[in-house]
Design a protein around this motif. Structure first.
Motif, PDB file in Angstrom:
ATOM      1  N   GLU A  44       0.833  -1.195   0.000  1.00 18.88           N
ATOM      2  CA  GLU A  44       0.000   0.000   0.000  1.00 18.88           C
ATOM      3  C   GLU A  44       0.874   1.253   0.000  1.00 18.88           C
ATOM      4  O   GLU A  44       2.025   1.232   0.433  1.00 18.88           O
ATOM      5  CB  GLU A  44      -0.907   0.002   1.229  1.00 18.88           C
ATOM      6  CG  GLU A  44      -1.960  -1.095   1.223  1.00 18.88           C
ATOM      7  CD  GLU A  44      -2.935  -0.966   2.372  1.00 18.88           C
ATOM      8  OE1 GLU A  44      -3.892  -1.759   2.415  1.00 18.88           O
ATOM      9  OE2 GLU A  44      -2.742  -0.075   3.223  1.00 18.88           O
ATOM     10  N   ARG A  45       0.272   2.325  -0.502  1.00 16.36           N
ATOM     11  CA  ARG A  45       0.968   3.608  -0.455  1.00 16.36           C
ATOM     12  C   ARG A  45       1.146   4.036   0.996  1.00 16.36           C
ATOM     13  O   ARG A  45       0.218   3.903   1.801  1.00 16.36           O
ATOM     14  CB  ARG A  45       0.170   4.651  -1.227  1.00 16.36           C
ATOM     15  CG  ARG A  45       0.843   6.004  -1.327  1.00 16.36           C
ATOM     16  CD  ARG A  45       0.054   6.929  -2.228  1.00 16.36           C
ATOM     17  NE  ARG A  45       0.042   6.466  -3.609  1.00 16.36           N
ATOM     18  CZ  ARG A  45      -0.545   7.120  -4.594  1.00 16.36           C
ATOM     19  NH1 ARG A  45      -1.181   8.262  -4.349  1.00 16.36           N
ATOM     20  NH2 ARG A  45      -0.526   6.643  -5.823  1.00 16.36           N
ATOM     21  N   GLU A  46       2.317   4.549   1.326  1.00 14.46           N
ATOM     22  CA  GLU A  46       2.567   4.987   2.695  1.00 14.46           C
ATOM     23  C   GLU A  46       3.145   6.397   2.710  1.00 14.46           C
ATOM     24  O   GLU A  46       3.851   6.805   1.776  1.00 14.46           O
ATOM     25  CB  GLU A  46       3.532   4.023   3.397  1.00 14.46           C
ATOM     26  CG  GLU A  46       4.920   3.953   2.795  1.00 14.46           C
ATOM     27  CD  GLU A  46       5.880   3.137   3.645  1.00 14.46           C
ATOM     28  OE1 GLU A  46       5.581   2.855   4.822  1.00 14.46           O
ATOM     29  OE2 GLU A  46       6.961   2.798   3.114  1.00 14.46           O
ATOM     30  N   GLY A  47       2.855   7.096   3.765  1.00  9.23           N
ATOM     31  CA  GLY A  47       3.402   8.430   3.937  1.00  9.23           C
ATOM     32  C   GLY A  47       4.854   8.367   4.325  1.00  9.23           C
ATOM     33  O   GLY A  47       5.257   7.512   5.109  1.00  9.23           O
ATOM     34  N   VAL A  48       5.640   9.276   3.768  1.00  5.48           N
ATOM     35  CA  VAL A  48       7.068   9.337   4.069  1.00  5.48           C
ATOM     36  C   VAL A  48       7.371  10.582   4.893  1.00  5.48           C
ATOM     37  O   VAL A  48       7.975  10.500   5.965  1.00  5.48           O
ATOM     38  CB  VAL A  48       7.892   9.358   2.767  1.00  5.48           C
ATOM     39  CG1 VAL A  48       9.368   9.541   3.069  1.00  5.48           C
ATOM     40  CG2 VAL A  48       7.647   8.086   1.961  1.00  5.48           C
ATOM     41  N   ALA A  49       6.956  11.734   4.374  1.00  2.00           N
ATOM     42  CA  ALA A  49       7.232  12.999   5.052  1.00  2.00           C
ATOM     43  C   ALA A  49       6.240  14.029   4.551  1.00  2.00           C
ATOM     44  O   ALA A  49       5.746  13.931   3.422  1.00  2.00           O
ATOM     45  CB  ALA A  49       8.657  13.461   4.789  1.00  2.00           C
ATOM     46  N   ALA A  50       5.990  15.023   5.390  1.00  2.00           N
ATOM     47  CA  ALA A  50       5.080  16.085   4.997  1.00  2.00           C
ATOM     48  C   ALA A  50       5.491  17.385   5.657  1.00  2.00           C
ATOM     49  O   ALA A  50       6.164  17.390   6.693  1.00  2.00           O
ATOM     50  CB  ALA A  50       3.641  15.733   5.363  1.00  2.00           C
ATOM     51  N   PRO A  87      17.700  -0.775   1.070  1.00  2.00           N
ATOM     52  CA  PRO A  87      16.934  -1.472   0.027  1.00  2.00           C
ATOM     53  C   PRO A  87      15.423  -1.382   0.258  1.00  2.00           C
ATOM     54  O   PRO A  87      14.661  -1.316  -0.721  1.00  2.00           O
ATOM     55  CB  PRO A  87      17.436  -2.915   0.139  1.00  2.00           C
ATOM     56  CG  PRO A  87      18.841  -2.771   0.624  1.00  2.00           C
ATOM     57  CD  PRO A  87      18.802  -1.610   1.585  1.00  2.00           C
ATOM     58  N   GLU A  88      14.996  -1.336   1.503  1.00  2.00           N
ATOM     59  CA  GLU A  88      13.554  -1.243   1.790  1.00  2.00           C
ATOM     60  C   GLU A  88      12.970   0.119   1.457  1.00  2.00           C
ATOM     61  O   GLU A  88      11.748   0.303   1.533  1.00  2.00           O
ATOM     62  CB  GLU A  88      13.254  -1.605   3.249  1.00  2.00           C
ATOM     63  CG  GLU A  88      14.097  -0.874   4.267  1.00  2.00           C
ATOM     64  CD  GLU A  88      15.298  -1.689   4.720  1.00  2.00           C
ATOM     65  OE1 GLU A  88      15.988  -2.293   3.866  1.00  2.00           O
ATOM     66  OE2 GLU A  88      15.558  -1.694   5.944  1.00  2.00           O
ATOM     67  N   ASP A  89      13.807   1.082   1.093  1.00  2.00           N
ATOM     68  CA  ASP A  89      13.309   2.385   0.626  1.00  2.00           C
ATOM     69  C   ASP A  89      12.930   2.341  -0.850  1.00  2.00           C
ATOM     70  O   ASP A  89      12.383   3.318  -1.381  1.00  2.00           O
ATOM     71  CB  ASP A  89      14.368   3.476   0.834  1.00  2.00           C
ATOM     72  CG  ASP A  89      14.666   3.726   2.301  1.00  2.00           C
ATOM     73  OD1 ASP A  89      15.855   3.895   2.641  1.00  2.00           O
ATOM     74  OD2 ASP A  89      13.712   3.765   3.099  1.00  2.00           O
ATOM     75  N   THR A  90      13.214   1.239  -1.512  1.00  2.00           N
ATOM     76  CA  THR A  90      12.881   1.108  -2.932  1.00  2.00           C
ATOM     77  C   THR A  90      11.379   1.204  -3.141  1.00  2.00           C
ATOM     78  O   THR A  90      10.603   0.483  -2.521  1.00  2.00           O
ATOM     79  CB  THR A  90      13.392  -0.241  -3.470  1.00  2.00           C
ATOM     80  OG1 THR A  90      14.829  -0.256  -3.414  1.00  2.00           O
ATOM     81  CG2 THR A  90      12.940  -0.463  -4.904  1.00  2.00           C
ATOM     82  N   ALA A  91      10.976   2.136  -3.991  1.00  2.00           N
ATOM     83  CA  ALA A  91       9.545   2.372  -4.238  1.00  2.00           C
ATOM     84  C   ALA A  91       9.395   3.467  -5.285  1.00  2.00           C
ATOM     85  O   ALA A  91      10.362   4.133  -5.652  1.00  2.00           O
ATOM     86  CB  ALA A  91       8.837   2.810  -2.954  1.00  2.00           C
ATOM     87  N   MET A  92       8.164   3.647  -5.728  1.00  2.00           N
ATOM     88  CA  MET A  92       7.803   4.827  -6.509  1.00  2.00           C
ATOM     89  C   MET A  92       7.447   5.907  -5.502  1.00  2.00           C
ATOM     90  O   MET A  92       6.648   5.670  -4.591  1.00  2.00           O
ATOM     91  CB  MET A  92       6.616   4.532  -7.424  1.00  2.00           C
ATOM     92  CG  MET A  92       6.245   5.674  -8.329  1.00  2.00           C
ATOM     93  SD  MET A  92       7.462   5.941  -9.634  1.00  2.00           S
ATOM     94  CE  MET A  92       6.986   4.606 -10.748  1.00  2.00           C
ATOM     95  N   TYR A  93       8.052   7.069  -5.666  1.00  2.00           N
ATOM     96  CA  TYR A  93       7.827   8.174  -4.745  1.00  2.00           C
ATOM     97  C   TYR A  93       6.962   9.232  -5.422  1.00  2.00           C
ATOM     98  O   TYR A  93       7.220   9.627  -6.567  1.00  2.00           O
ATOM     99  CB  TYR A  93       9.156   8.790  -4.315  1.00  2.00           C
ATOM    100  CG  TYR A  93       9.870   7.963  -3.270  1.00  2.00           C
ATOM    101  CD1 TYR A  93      10.440   6.741  -3.604  1.00  2.00           C
ATOM    102  CD2 TYR A  93       9.946   8.392  -1.942  1.00  2.00           C
ATOM    103  CE1 TYR A  93      11.074   5.967  -2.643  1.00  2.00           C
ATOM    104  CE2 TYR A  93      10.585   7.627  -0.978  1.00  2.00           C
ATOM    105  CZ  TYR A  93      11.147   6.418  -1.329  1.00  2.00           C
ATOM    106  OH  TYR A  93      11.775   5.651  -0.379  1.00  2.00           O
ATOM    107  N   TYR A  94       5.949   9.692  -4.683  1.00  2.00           N
ATOM    108  CA  TYR A  94       5.009  10.671  -5.189  1.00  2.00           C
ATOM    109  C   TYR A  94       4.992  11.891  -4.274  1.00  2.00           C
ATOM    110  O   TYR A  94       5.060  11.755  -3.056  1.00  2.00           O
ATOM    111  CB  TYR A  94       3.593  10.103  -5.215  1.00  2.00           C
ATOM    112  CG  TYR A  94       3.410   8.884  -6.067  1.00  2.00           C
ATOM    113  CD1 TYR A  94       3.614   7.610  -5.556  1.00  2.00           C
ATOM    114  CD2 TYR A  94       3.007   8.990  -7.404  1.00  2.00           C
ATOM    115  CE1 TYR A  94       3.441   6.482  -6.325  1.00  2.00           C
ATOM    116  CE2 TYR A  94       2.823   7.861  -8.190  1.00  2.00           C
ATOM    117  CZ  TYR A  94       3.048   6.619  -7.640  1.00  2.00           C
ATOM    118  OH  TYR A  94       2.871   5.497  -8.425  1.00  2.00           O
TER     119      TYR A  94
END
Length: 128
Positions: A44-50, A87-94
């Protein structure tokens, strides 16, 4: 028309750094949230920073101390500095933007379902 365009993704080795940028246009509000979210395959999409219009910053526990969110209002650009990548930071970032930062008494900046304006994403791949 609101547009958000991410850039800066790429492939790095574990421990490396990347800086993501999000160029924002057509979004001129005095009260807002701007956030970074990510989605890995099958997750699922998760929040990283805001960051909100008061300058308050929030981070997911998994990135605290490694990622830094910032904005340059003169350039209408949101940034995400990512250090000590894993490696666990691998993702599409939006990146995403939303008007206001409270809704129904709740702080919304970390909630992806509250954001209406989204970029197309930039891929980050971290190899071990």
């Amino acid at each position: 028309q609101v547009q958000l365009v991410e850039s800066g993704g790429g492939s790095v080795h574990s421990g490396g750094s990347l800086r993501l940028s999000c160029a924002v246009s057509g979004f001129t509000y005095s009260r807002y949230c701007m956030g970074w979210f990510r989605q890995a395959p099958g997750k699922e999409r998760e929040g990283v920073a805001a960051i909100d219009s008061t300058g308050t910053k929030t981070y997911a526990d998994s990135v605290k101390g490694r990622f830094t969110v910032s904005q340059d209002n003169a350039k209408n650009t949101l940034y995400l500095q990512m250090d000590s990548l894993k490696p666990e930071d691998t993702a599409m970032y939006y990146c995403a933007a939303e008007i206001g930062f409270y809704r129904g008494g709740l702080y919304i900046c970390q909630r992806s379902d509250e954001y209406r304006f989204w970029g197309q994403g930039t891929q980050v791949t971290v190899s071990s």
